[in-house]
Design a protein around this motif. Structure first.
Motif, PDB file in Angstrom:
ATOM      1  N   MET A   1      -1.445  59.767  53.133  1.00 14.14           N
ATOM      2  CA  MET A   1      -2.668  58.978  53.020  1.00 14.14           C
ATOM      3  C   MET A   1      -2.551  58.046  51.818  1.00 14.14           C
ATOM      4  SD  MET A   1      -6.477  60.440  52.820  1.00 14.14           S
ATOM      5  CE  MET A   1      -7.763  59.475  52.149  1.00 14.14           C
ATOM      6  N   GLY A   2      -2.956  56.796  51.947  1.00 14.17           N
ATOM      7  CA  GLY A   2      -2.869  55.808  50.867  1.00 14.17           C
ATOM      8  C   GLY A   2      -3.995  55.953  49.863  1.00 14.17           C
ATOM      9  N   TYR A   3      -3.824  55.270  48.762  1.00  8.83           N
ATOM     10  CA  TYR A   3      -4.836  55.271  47.718  1.00  8.83           C
ATOM     11  C   TYR A   3      -5.754  54.077  47.887  1.00  8.83           C
ATOM     12  CZ  TYR A   3      -1.831  58.616  45.339  1.00  8.83           C
ATOM     13  OH  TYR A   3      -1.080  59.711  45.013  1.00  8.83           O
ATOM     14  N   THR A   4      -7.015  54.264  47.524  1.00  7.64           N
ATOM     15  CA  THR A   4      -7.933  53.129  47.559  1.00  7.64           C
ATOM     16  C   THR A   4      -7.693  52.269  46.328  1.00  7.64           C
ATOM     17  OG1 THR A   4      -9.688  54.234  46.330  1.00  7.64           O
ATOM     18  CG2 THR A   4      -9.699  54.519  48.726  1.00  7.64           C
ATOM     19  N   SER A   5      -8.139  51.058  46.401  1.00 12.74           N
ATOM     20  CA  SER A   5      -7.993  50.117  45.298  1.00 12.74           C
ATOM     21  C   SER A   5      -8.625  50.671  44.019  1.00 12.74           C
ATOM     22  CB  SER A   5      -8.636  48.795  45.689  1.00 12.74           C
ATOM     23  OG  SER A   5      -8.781  47.953  44.605  1.00 12.74           O
ATOM     24  N   SER A   6      -9.800  51.272  44.131  1.00 11.39           N
ATOM     25  CA  SER A   6     -10.484  51.792  42.942  1.00 11.39           C
ATOM     26  C   SER A   6      -9.730  52.974  42.334  1.00 11.39           C
ATOM     27  CB  SER A   6     -11.923  52.175  43.255  1.00 11.39           C
ATOM     28  OG  SER A   6     -11.977  53.157  44.253  1.00 11.39           O
ATOM     29  N   GLU A   7      -9.094  53.802  43.169  1.00  7.01           N
ATOM     30  CA  GLU A   7      -8.305  54.921  42.639  1.00  7.01           C
ATOM     31  C   GLU A   7      -7.101  54.411  41.860  1.00  7.01           C
ATOM     32  OE1 GLU A   7      -7.541  56.884  46.343  1.00  7.01           O
ATOM     33  OE2 GLU A   7      -9.031  58.448  45.939  1.00  7.01           O
ATOM     34  N   VAL A   8      -6.462  53.384  42.379  1.00 11.67           N
ATOM     35  CA  VAL A   8      -5.293  52.799  41.716  1.00 11.67           C
ATOM     36  C   VAL A   8      -5.712  52.176  40.388  1.00 11.67           C
ATOM     37  CG1 VAL A   8      -3.529  50.999  41.885  1.00 11.67           C
ATOM     38  CG2 VAL A   8      -4.040  52.443  43.864  1.00 11.67           C
ATOM     39  N   LYS A   9      -6.798  51.419  40.389  1.00 14.13           N
ATOM     40  CA  LYS A   9      -7.296  50.802  39.158  1.00 14.13           C
ATOM     41  C   LYS A   9      -7.676  51.851  38.126  1.00 14.13           C
ATOM     42  CE  LYS A   9      -9.102  46.711  41.458  1.00 14.13           C
ATOM     43  NZ  LYS A   9     -10.322  46.018  41.887  1.00 14.13           N
ATOM     44  N   SER A  10      -8.339  52.899  38.573  1.00 18.51           N
ATOM     45  CA  SER A  10      -8.754  53.977  37.675  1.00 18.51           C
ATOM     46  C   SER A  10      -7.540  54.653  37.044  1.00 18.51           C
ATOM     47  CB  SER A  10      -9.591  55.000  38.439  1.00 18.51           C
ATOM     48  OG  SER A  10      -9.957  56.054  37.594  1.00 18.51           O
ATOM     49  N   ARG A  11      -6.539  54.928  37.839  1.00 21.96           N
ATOM     50  CA  ARG A  11      -5.320  55.560  37.325  1.00 21.96           C
ATOM     51  C   ARG A  11      -4.620  54.648  36.320  1.00 21.96           C
ATOM     52  NH1 ARG A  11      -2.857  56.702  42.066  1.00 21.96           N
ATOM     53  NH2 ARG A  11      -1.331  55.047  41.841  1.00 21.96           N
ATOM     54  N   TRP A  12      -4.543  53.349  36.633  1.00 26.40           N
ATOM     55  CA  TRP A  12      -3.910  52.386  35.726  1.00 26.40           C
ATOM     56  C   TRP A  12      -4.689  52.295  34.417  1.00 26.40           C
ATOM     57  CZ3 TRP A  12      -4.527  47.942  32.946  1.00 26.40           C
ATOM     58  CH2 TRP A  12      -3.363  47.268  32.582  1.00 26.40           C
ATOM     59  N   ASN A  13      -6.024  52.216  34.490  1.00 25.36           N
ATOM     60  CA  ASN A  13      -6.850  52.137  33.287  1.00 25.36           C
ATOM     61  C   ASN A  13      -6.687  53.373  32.412  1.00 25.36           C
ATOM     62  OD1 ASN A  13      -7.891  49.576  33.718  1.00 25.36           O
ATOM     63  ND2 ASN A  13      -9.666  50.344  34.867  1.00 25.36           N
ATOM     64  N   LYS A  14      -6.653  54.543  33.015  1.00 26.04           N
ATOM     65  CA  LYS A  14      -6.479  55.779  32.240  1.00 26.04           C
ATOM     66  C   LYS A  14      -5.133  55.805  31.527  1.00 26.04           C
ATOM     67  CE  LYS A  14      -9.561  58.744  34.851  1.00 26.04           C
ATOM     68  NZ  LYS A  14      -9.725  59.918  35.706  1.00 26.04           N
ATOM     69  N   LYS A  15      -4.130  55.222  32.154  1.00 27.70           N
ATOM     70  CA  LYS A  15      -2.788  55.211  31.579  1.00 27.70           C
ATOM     71  C   LYS A  15      -2.679  54.199  30.424  1.00 27.70           C
ATOM     72  CE  LYS A  15       2.059  54.586  32.846  1.00 27.70           C
ATOM     73  NZ  LYS A  15       2.995  54.313  33.944  1.00 27.70           N
ATOM     74  N   HIS A  16      -3.400  53.073  30.500  1.00 26.28           N
ATOM     75  CA  HIS A  16      -3.206  51.976  29.559  1.00 26.28           C
ATOM     76  C   HIS A  16      -4.319  51.783  28.529  1.00 26.28           C
ATOM     77  CE1 HIS A  16      -0.372  50.932  32.791  1.00 26.28           C
ATOM     78  NE2 HIS A  16       0.341  50.469  31.784  1.00 26.28           N
ATOM     79  N   TYR A  17      -5.455  52.420  28.704  1.00 22.07           N
ATOM     80  CA  TYR A  17      -6.590  52.202  27.806  1.00 22.07           C
ATOM     81  C   TYR A  17      -7.166  53.513  27.305  1.00 22.07           C
ATOM     82  CZ  TYR A  17      -6.686  47.418  29.577  1.00 22.07           C
ATOM     83  OH  TYR A  17      -6.360  46.134  29.920  1.00 22.07           O
ATOM     84  N   ASP A  18      -7.681  53.461  26.078  1.00 23.73           N
ATOM     85  CA  ASP A  18      -8.527  54.535  25.567  1.00 23.73           C
ATOM     86  C   ASP A  18      -9.967  54.100  25.813  1.00 23.73           C
ATOM     87  OD1 ASP A  18      -6.548  56.223  24.535  1.00 23.73           O
ATOM     88  OD2 ASP A  18      -6.468  55.107  22.649  1.00 23.73           O
TER      89      ASP A  18
END
Length: 90
Positions: free
Chosen positions: A1-18
């Protein structure tokens, strides 16, 4: 099953931002928003810029992400990735 756009953005934000949440008295948000708008900045940009204004050059030397910044960068309001703030409009 693929990831939704919001899940991908959320994961990226958690990785790159405090994320820092603060509580302010009612009305402060609007005051900050007005001050930011007068300078041509978003609220987030304005808050980051204000924090950097409060950090001394000596303190920045001890901070890896800010160590390359000079007083001139800070005084001019330009600290990548922030655009320089404009003079407040009256």
């Amino acid at each position: 099953m693929g990831y939704t756009s919001s899940e991908v953005k959320s994961r990226w934000n958690k990785k790159h931002y405090d994320c820092i949440n603060i509580r302010l008295p009612k009305g402060c948000r609007n005051e900050i928003q007005v001050a930011a708008k007068k300078r041509g900045l978003s609220m987030a940009q304005f808050i980051r810029w204000a924090i950097l204004q409060a950090v001394s050059a000596e303190e920045r030397k001890q901070m890896p992400l800010l160590s390359g910044r000079t007083e001139n960068d800070i005084d001019n309001g330009y600290v990548s990735p922030f655009p320089p703030p404009r003079e407040p409009e009256e």
